[in-house]
Write a protein that holds these residues in place. Structure first.
Motif, PDB file in Angstrom:
ATOM      1  N   MET A 150       0.812  -1.212   0.000  1.00  0.00           N
ATOM      2  CA  MET A 150       0.000   0.000   0.000  1.00  0.00           C
ATOM      3  C   MET A 150       0.851   1.270   0.000  1.00  0.00           C
ATOM      4  O   MET A 150       0.315   2.370   0.004  1.00  0.00           O
ATOM      5  N   HIS A 151       2.191   1.110   0.010  1.00  0.00           N
ATOM      6  CA  HIS A 151       3.097   2.271   0.039  1.00  0.00           C
ATOM      7  C   HIS A 151       2.701   3.229   1.168  1.00  0.00           C
ATOM      8  O   HIS A 151       2.701   4.439   1.013  1.00  0.00           O
ATOM      9  N   LEU A 152       2.374   2.619   2.296  1.00  0.00           N
ATOM     10  CA  LEU A 152       1.916   3.353   3.475  1.00  0.00           C
ATOM     11  C   LEU A 152       2.914   3.104   4.598  1.00  0.00           C
ATOM     12  O   LEU A 152       3.214   1.949   4.928  1.00  0.00           O
ATOM     13  N   ASP A 153       3.436   4.170   5.176  1.00  0.00           N
ATOM     14  CA  ASP A 153       4.416   4.040   6.251  1.00  0.00           C
ATOM     15  C   ASP A 153       3.780   3.461   7.512  1.00  0.00           C
ATOM     16  O   ASP A 153       2.740   3.931   7.977  1.00  0.00           O
ATOM     17  N   LEU A 154       4.409   2.420   8.051  1.00  0.00           N
ATOM     18  CA  LEU A 154       3.851   1.713   9.207  1.00  0.00           C
ATOM     19  C   LEU A 154       3.627   2.639  10.402  1.00  0.00           C
ATOM     20  O   LEU A 154       2.565   2.601  11.030  1.00  0.00           O
ATOM     21  N   ILE A 155       4.602   3.457  10.744  1.00  0.00           N
ATOM     22  CA  ILE A 155       4.487   4.278  11.948  1.00  0.00           C
ATOM     23  C   ILE A 155       3.390   5.333  11.790  1.00  0.00           C
ATOM     24  O   ILE A 155       2.600   5.572  12.716  1.00  0.00           O
ATOM     25  N   GLN A 156       3.314   5.943  10.618  1.00  0.00           N
ATOM     26  CA  GLN A 156       2.214   6.888  10.374  1.00  0.00           C
ATOM     27  C   GLN A 156       0.869   6.194  10.509  1.00  0.00           C
ATOM     28  O   GLN A 156      -0.086   6.756  11.070  1.00  0.00           O
ATOM     29  N   TRP A 157       0.782   4.959   9.998  1.00  0.00           N
ATOM     30  CA  TRP A 157      -0.488   4.234  10.016  1.00  0.00           C
ATOM     31  C   TRP A 157      -0.905   3.859  11.438  1.00  0.00           C
ATOM     32  O   TRP A 157      -2.055   4.028  11.823  1.00  0.00           O
ATOM     33  N   VAL A 158       0.020   3.358  12.256  1.00  0.00           N
ATOM     34  CA  VAL A 158      -0.388   2.953  13.610  1.00  0.00           C
ATOM     35  C   VAL A 158      -0.796   4.171  14.442  1.00  0.00           C
ATOM     36  O   VAL A 158      -1.706   4.078  15.277  1.00  0.00           O
ATOM     37  N   LYS A 159      -0.142   5.313  14.209  1.00  0.00           N
ATOM     38  CA  LYS A 159      -0.560   6.535  14.908  1.00  0.00           C
ATOM     39  C   LYS A 159      -1.973   6.935  14.496  1.00  0.00           C
ATOM     40  O   LYS A 159      -2.786   7.381  15.326  1.00  0.00           O
ATOM     41  N   GLU A 160      -2.290   6.751  13.214  1.00  0.00           N
ATOM     42  CA  GLU A 160      -3.632   7.060  12.718  1.00  0.00           C
ATOM     43  C   GLU A 160      -4.667   6.082  13.286  1.00  0.00           C
ATOM     44  O   GLU A 160      -5.775   6.469  13.663  1.00  0.00           O
ATOM     45  N   ILE A 161      -4.300   4.817  13.373  1.00  0.00           N
ATOM     46  CA  ILE A 161      -5.186   3.810  13.969  1.00  0.00           C
ATOM     47  C   ILE A 161      -5.546   4.216  15.399  1.00  0.00           C
ATOM     48  O   ILE A 161      -6.715   4.147  15.809  1.00  0.00           O
ATOM     49  N   GLN A 162      -4.552   4.622  16.164  1.00  0.00           N
ATOM     50  CA  GLN A 162      -4.796   5.063  17.536  1.00  0.00           C
ATOM     51  C   GLN A 162      -5.686   6.299  17.564  1.00  0.00           C
ATOM     52  O   GLN A 162      -6.655   6.366  18.341  1.00  0.00           O
ATOM     53  N   ARG A 163      -5.396   7.278  16.707  1.00  0.00           N
ATOM     54  CA  ARG A 163      -6.173   8.515  16.673  1.00  0.00           C
ATOM     55  C   ARG A 163      -7.639   8.251  16.338  1.00  0.00           C
ATOM     56  O   ARG A 163      -8.554   8.892  16.881  1.00  0.00           O
ATOM     57  N   LEU A 164      -7.894   7.271  15.472  1.00  0.00           N
ATOM     58  CA  LEU A 164      -9.264   6.974  15.039  1.00  0.00           C
ATOM     59  C   LEU A 164     -10.066   6.206  16.094  1.00  0.00           C
ATOM     60  O   LEU A 164     -11.275   6.059  15.948  1.00  0.00           O
ATOM     61  N   GLY A 165      -9.383   5.700  17.129  1.00  0.00           N
ATOM     62  CA  GLY A 165     -10.120   5.115  18.243  1.00  0.00           C
ATOM     63  C   GLY A 165     -10.051   3.614  18.405  1.00  0.00           C
ATOM     64  O   GLY A 165     -10.783   3.034  19.212  1.00  0.00           O
ATOM     65  N   ALA A 166      -9.174   2.940  17.661  1.00  0.00           N
ATOM     66  CA  ALA A 166      -9.029   1.495  17.847  1.00  0.00           C
ATOM     67  C   ALA A 166      -8.538   1.195  19.256  1.00  0.00           C
ATOM     68  O   ALA A 166      -7.795   1.976  19.853  1.00  0.00           O
ATOM     69  N   GLY A 167      -8.925   0.043  19.788  1.00  0.00           N
ATOM     70  CA  GLY A 167      -8.520  -0.325  21.134  1.00  0.00           C
ATOM     71  C   GLY A 167      -7.229  -1.110  21.189  1.00  0.00           C
ATOM     72  O   GLY A 167      -6.603  -1.219  22.249  1.00  0.00           O
ATOM     73  N   GLU A 168      -6.810  -1.646  20.040  1.00  0.00           N
ATOM     74  CA  GLU A 168      -5.669  -2.561  20.057  1.00  0.00           C
ATOM     75  C   GLU A 168      -5.138  -2.723  18.636  1.00  0.00           C
ATOM     76  O   GLU A 168      -5.890  -2.613  17.665  1.00  0.00           O
TER      77      GLU A 168
END
Length: 251
Positions: A150-168
Motif C-alpha cells: 500500500m506504500h503506506l508508512d507503518l508508523i504513520q499508520w499505527v498513529k492514525e489507527i490510535q487517533r481513530l479510536g481502535a482499542g488494540e
C-alpha cells in the motif's frame, strides 16, 4: 505490571482450522470449536478466529463457528476476515465475538475504525497490520494477506489507527511470519514506541524463549501464535510456566 496475554490464532476455511505447511498449500488441523475448547482448557487468555477465505459464502460458516465456540469457550473471542462494514461488525458481535479485527478494510476505509469505535466501543475494535521492511530503514504496510503493497508508512499508520479510536493493534511481521526465528523485535519496538494502545506481537514465534524475549525486549502486551499450538509443539500452559520462571507476569 499488567499480565501478558497468550493468544492462539485459528485460521478457518470451510469450517475447518487450517495452516499452510512449508508454503506447500493448506493442511487441515481440526474442528475450530474443538480446537478452541482445548485452548480454553489449556489456559489461553484470548482466542482469534480468522476467516481466511473472507468470502460472502464463508461468512455464514465463520459466524456459525463463532456461535458454537462462544457456548463452550469462556475467554474473549476476536474474529476477523472479510469484515468491511458496520453491519459485519454487528453480526459478528451478535454471534458471540468480544472483539472484531479488521485489516485490509481499515486501510481502504479508515473511517470504519472511528465508526465502529463510536458505535461499539474502542475495546471491540482490533486493527490487524501486516508490514515488512522497505529497504530504507522503515516499514511498509501491506494488505490482502501481505500480497499488496500500500506504500503506506507503518508508523504513520499505527498513529492514525490510535487517533481513530481502535482499542488494540495486532502487528504481524511479514518478514518473520512462518520463519519460527522469533518475533520481529525491532518492528515491535518501533510501533510500541509510537502508540499507547496495546500491541499484540504476531509472526515468527518458534520456541519458548521467543515468548519471553518479546515480553522482555518490547512493550508488546500479548503474543499470538498458531502452528506451535496447532501441531502440539507447545501448550499454552507450557508457555505460561516458562514465562513465570522468567519472572514475567501472566494470568
Amino acid at each position: 505490571m499488567l499480565a501478558k496475554r497468550i493468544i492462539p490464532c485459528l485460521d478457518v476455511r470451510n469450517g475447518k482450522v487450517v495452516k499452510g505447511v512449508n508454503f506447500q498449500g493448506i493442511q487441515d488441523v481440526g474442528d475450530p470449536v474443538e480446537c478452541a475448547a482445548e485452548y480454553n482448557r489449556q489456559g489461553a487468555d484470548e482466542l482469534v478466529f480468522y476467516d481466511i477465505t473472507a468470502s460472502h459464502e464463508g461468512r455464514g460458516v465463520i459466524l456459525d463457528v463463532v456461535r458454537r465456540a462462544a457456548q463452550q469457550v469462556f475467554v474473549p473471542l476476536t474474529v476477523g476476515g472479510g469484515i468491511s462494514t458496520i453491519d459485519d461488525f454487528r453480526e459478528t458481535l451478535r454471534a458471540g465475538a468480544d472483539k472484531v479485527s479488521i485489516n485490509s478494510s481499515a486501510v481502504k476505509n479508515p473511517k470504519l475504525i472511528a465508526e465502529a469505535a463510536d458505535i461499539f466501543g474502542s475495546q471491540c475494535v482490533v486493527v490487524g497490520v501486516d508490514a515488512k521492511r522497505n529497504g530504507t530503514g522503515g516499514y511498509t504496510v501491506y494488505v490482502n494477506g501481505g500480497r499488496i503493497d500500500m506504500h503506506l508508512d507503518l508508523i504513520q499508520w499505527v498513529k492514525e489507527i490510535q487517533r481513530l479510536g481502535a482499542g488494540e493493534i495486532c502487528l504481524n511481521s511479514i518478514d518473520a511470519d512462518g520463519t519460527k526465528a522469533g518475533f520481529d523485535i525491532e518492528m515491535l519496538n518501533a510501533v510500541c514506541d509510537a502508540v499507547k494502545i496495546p500491541v499484540i506481537a504476531s509472526g515468527g514465534c518458534g520456541s519458548l524463549s521467543d515468548f519471553s524475549d518479546v515480553f522482555e525486549q518490547t512493550g508488546a502486551t500479548a503474543a499470538l501464535a498458531a502452528s506451535l499450538f496447532h501441531f502440539k509443539e507447545l501448550t499454552v500452559q507450557q508457555v505460561k510456566t516458562h514465562l513465570k520462571q522468567q519472572g514475567i507476569a501472566v494470568r
